[in-house]
Design a protein around this motif. Structure first.
Motif, short mmCIF file in Angstrom:
data_model
loop_
_atom_site.label_atom_id
_atom_site.label_comp_id
_atom_site.label_asym_id
_atom_site.label_seq_id
_atom_site.Cartn_x
_atom_site.Cartn_y
_atom_site.Cartn_z
N ILE A 69 0.88 -1.17 0.00
CA ILE A 69 0.00 0.00 0.00
C ILE A 69 0.92 1.22 0.00
N HIS A 70 0.89 1.96 -1.08
CA HIS A 70 1.86 3.04 -1.26
C HIS A 70 1.19 4.40 -0.99
N LEU A 71 1.46 4.92 0.22
CA LEU A 71 0.93 6.21 0.63
C LEU A 71 1.98 7.32 0.60
N ALA A 72 3.26 6.96 0.71
CA ALA A 72 4.31 7.94 0.96
C ALA A 72 4.45 8.93 -0.20
N GLY A 73 4.81 10.17 0.16
CA GLY A 73 5.07 11.20 -0.84
C GLY A 73 4.93 12.58 -0.25
N LEU A 74 5.28 13.59 -1.03
CA LEU A 74 5.03 14.96 -0.61
C LEU A 74 3.55 15.19 -0.77
N SER A 75 2.89 15.56 0.33
CA SER A 75 1.47 15.26 0.46
C SER A 75 0.49 16.38 0.13
N ASN A 76 0.92 17.49 -0.37
CA ASN A 76 -0.08 18.50 -0.73
C ASN A 76 0.46 19.47 -1.75
N ASP A 77 -0.39 20.35 -2.25
CA ASP A 77 0.01 21.26 -3.31
C ASP A 77 1.06 22.28 -2.87
N PRO A 78 0.92 22.96 -1.71
CA PRO A 78 1.96 23.90 -1.30
C PRO A 78 3.31 23.24 -1.11
N LEU A 79 3.32 22.03 -0.51
CA LEU A 79 4.57 21.32 -0.31
C LEU A 79 5.14 20.86 -1.65
N GLY A 80 4.27 20.45 -2.55
CA GLY A 80 4.71 20.07 -3.89
C GLY A 80 5.32 21.23 -4.64
N ASN A 81 4.77 22.42 -4.44
CA ASN A 81 5.27 23.61 -5.11
C ASN A 81 6.58 24.11 -4.52
N LEU A 82 6.92 23.66 -3.30
CA LEU A 82 8.17 24.09 -2.66
C LEU A 82 9.36 23.78 -3.55
N LYS A 319 1.72 22.39 10.39
CA LYS A 319 1.61 22.84 9.00
C LYS A 319 2.75 22.23 8.20
N ARG A 320 2.43 21.38 7.24
CA ARG A 320 3.43 20.57 6.56
C ARG A 320 4.58 21.41 6.00
N ILE A 321 4.26 22.40 5.20
CA ILE A 321 5.33 23.14 4.54
C ILE A 321 6.16 23.93 5.55
N ALA A 322 5.50 24.49 6.57
CA ALA A 322 6.23 25.25 7.59
C ALA A 322 7.13 24.32 8.41
N HIS A 323 6.66 23.10 8.66
CA HIS A 323 7.45 22.13 9.41
C HIS A 323 8.71 21.75 8.64
#
Length: 347
Positions: A69-82, A319-323
């Motif tokens: 079950i593959h869940l791992a990854g950068l998990s949202n649009d703001p983090l993806g845009n980083l 907050k994912r991106i801030a973390h």
């Protein structure tokens, strides 16, 4: 069944793992645990695990595994845009490499956590699994590319399935606040305002993380021919809402709050209304338990219990991106988002 869950320490994984265990599965996890400092309330489930980046998984890690079950990854649009290049490397290339290793190791089932973000700027029409992709972010593009590449790997011995989750909501030991219902309840609870950054008109399907987990279990238990190389929208048709409708539910849930629009609130390009009939008809085991109103109440109760503050909500803890930016600033991570102490230990 021996099941390997990537991202088992994340927002969905910490809720899915206990359900897999309750169903009698032998579960092992792989996670780089970027959010080990972000636990919300209850403790994270403990299972046998490898602490490693999804990019560093080896063939030996998949020995004896029946399903991934593959869940791992950068998990949202703001983090993806980083860093779009990292999103491509982690979400796309590493996912495909994992699938190739799984196939080489003799893993029969590979269930990929995809997204309704694949549809992106979908407009007002109902979208089913045959609808055109129109992703508008690096995150959405990465999910599309993985589906396309895994499709080519499918054969008589390797069976991938693509679960296109609606926008998730719900309480988790690794809670996220960048998701619409979680976010709006947090604004309402900490400030008395249901704060909308769009004009509220875009459509968004939503689904509780427990129900996402139930969808993965249903695929895991389904006859192979029902799910082989198939995509499923995960949610219910009645849980497609305009953002302003979600805001109204939050206003009715959190006492004394009001709806406010940001000064620059305008249309959001991400607008899609998703038809989830296929999963309901194909996988009768999938029986969703949650809707927006029940979820808003769960979130409100959890925020009360933990004493959530605006600093927690808007700060780097949850907050994912801030973390991630904080860990980079503290020199805990390198530019590729790998832990520096892991690299030193390996050397």
């Amino acid at each position: 069944m021996r099941v390997l869950v990537t991202g088992h320490q994340g927002y969905i994984g910490t809720v899915m793992t206990p359900l897999l265990l309750s169903a009698g599965h032998d579960v092992v996890g792989i996670d780089n645990n970027l959010y080990q400092g972000s636990t919300f309330g209850e403790s994270v489930p403990t299972i046998p695990e490898f602490k490693k980046d999804v990019r560093d998984i080896q063939l030996s890690d998949l020995k004896g595994v029946d399903a991934v079950i593959h869940l791992a990854g950068l998990s949202n649009d703001p983090l993806g845009n980083l860093n779009p290049d990292l999103t491509y490397e982690i979400n796309h290339l590493a996912s495909v490499q994992l699938a190739k290793l799984a196939k080489q190791a003799g893993v029969e089932r590979f269930i990929f956590s995809s997204s309704c973000s694949n549809y992106g700027a979908g407009g007002q029409d109902w979208l089913d699994e045959q609808s055109a992709f129109n992703p508008v972010t690096p995150y959405g593009i990465s999910k599309v590319k993985v589906e396309q590449d895994l499709h080519q790997l499918a054969d008589d011995h390797f069976s991938p399935t693509y679960l296109r989750n609606a926008t998730a909501f719900g309480v988790s030991p690794r809670l996220r606040f960048d998701l619409v219902l979680n976010n709006l309840v947090a604004w309402a609870f900490t400030t008395g305002r249901v704060y909308l950054k769009s004009d509220g008109t875009p459509w968004r399907p939503i689904v509780h993380i427990e129900d996402i987990s139930r969808a993965f279990l249903a695929v895991l238990h389904a006859p192979r021919e029902k799910v082989h190389n198939q995509a499923f929208n995960v949610g219910r048709n009645q849980d497609n809402y305009q953002i302003r409708e979600i805001a109204e539910i939050v206003q009715q849930t959190v006492p004394g709050c009001r709806i406010d629009y940001a000064p620059d609130a305008g249309p959001d390009q991400r607008c899609y209304r998703v038809d989830c009939s296929k999963i309901a008809h194909t996988l009768p085991e999938f029986q969703p338990q949650w809707d927006a109103r029940k979820g808003a109440q769960e979130l409100y109760n959890a925020y009360q219990a933990i004493g959530l503050t605006l600093d927690d909500f808007e700060g780097p803890r949850y907050k994912r991106i801030a973390h991630i930016q904080k860990l980079l600033k503290m020199d805990k991570l390198d530019d590729s988002l790998r832990w520096k102490e892991v690299a030193v230990a390996a050397a």
